[in-house]
Design a protein around this motif. Structure first.
Motif, PDB file in Angstrom:
ATOM      1  N   THR A  44       0.830  -1.208   0.000  1.00  0.00           N
ATOM      2  CA  THR A  44       0.000   0.000   0.000  1.00  0.00           C
ATOM      3  C   THR A  44       0.863   1.255   0.000  1.00  0.00           C
ATOM      4  O   THR A  44       0.502   2.265  -0.595  1.00  0.00           O
ATOM      5  N   PHE A  49       0.004   2.310  -5.284  1.00  0.00           N
ATOM      6  CA  PHE A  49      -1.175   2.772  -4.553  1.00  0.00           C
ATOM      7  C   PHE A  49      -1.010   4.171  -3.981  1.00  0.00           C
ATOM      8  O   PHE A  49      -2.001   4.816  -3.694  1.00  0.00           O
ATOM      9  N   PRO A 135      -4.363  -3.984  -0.534  1.00  0.00           N
ATOM     10  CA  PRO A 135      -4.095  -2.553  -0.369  1.00  0.00           C
ATOM     11  C   PRO A 135      -5.345  -1.688  -0.504  1.00  0.00           C
ATOM     12  O   PRO A 135      -5.471  -0.668   0.174  1.00  0.00           O
ATOM     13  N   GLU A 136      -6.284  -2.109  -1.348  1.00  0.00           N
ATOM     14  CA  GLU A 136      -7.520  -1.340  -1.511  1.00  0.00           C
ATOM     15  C   GLU A 136      -8.325  -1.319  -0.214  1.00  0.00           C
ATOM     16  O   GLU A 136      -8.933  -0.314   0.138  1.00  0.00           O
TER      17      GLU A 136
END
Length: 182
Positions: A44, A49, A135-136
């Motif tokens: 992340t 990202f 990561p989302e």
């Protein structure tokens, strides 16, 4: 002359709104990566990202420079006092994100060695579900935390229940060796 007659070249707002805006736009995370969720937390922070757009581009190595703790992975009974010590050293106000099912509820490790939820050690503000969460999901948890900071919901909750940081860890039980009496 009313406000509608003035040019629109000035800002108005309360000091509280300005402080909240600065808090959620410049939050500095302290990573506490303990297992496989830490790999997703590191991803992340990578360029794909880009946490810099949320003001979180640098994970702090010192708890005294951080105001968000991201607990990623399972917490063992031996690591619990260390986690609490790092939390206590963080600056106020401070927030906690529990990342992954192991940090949130012990996950598949339902035994004596793993803490069954990091909320038994530190007060958790946002939970990021998954095994491991991508990561989302962590970005969604960060945005949820930013919204709570912006609306002041967290400050109200902590004053209602006496401040979440008032938890105390019990001393570890003493071991008694059983042998033949002499």
């Amino acid at each position: 002359m009313g406000l509608e007659d003035l040019n629109h070249n000035f800002l108005t707002g309360s000091l509280e709104s300005l402080v909240k805006w600065s808090r959620y736009n410049s939050s500095w995370p302290a990573s506490f990566g303990l297992a496989c969720c830490a790999i997703e937390m590191m991803a992340t922070g990578a360029a794909s990202f880009d946490l810099a757009r949320f003001g979180m581009e640098v994970f702090r190595g010192s708890p005294r420079q951080a105001d968000i703790m991201i607990v990623a992975g399972r917490v063992s009974q031996k690591m619990a006092p260390v986690l609490r010590q790092v939390y206590d050293q963080m600056v106020e106000p401070k927030w906690v994100i529990s990342m992954g099912v192991c940090a949130s509820s012990g996950g598949m490790f339902n035994n004596y060695a793993i803490v069954q939820g990091v909320d038994q050690i530190v007060p958790v503000d946002v939970y990021a579900p998954g095994c491991p969460p991508g990561p989302e999901t962590l970005i969604h948890a960060i945005l949820t935390l930013h919204e709570k900071i912006r609306t002041g919901e967290i400050a109200k909750r902590r004053t209602d229940n006496g401040g979440g940081a008032a938890l105390q860890l019990d001393a570890p039980p003493r071991t008694i060796s059983i042998g033949t009496p002499r």
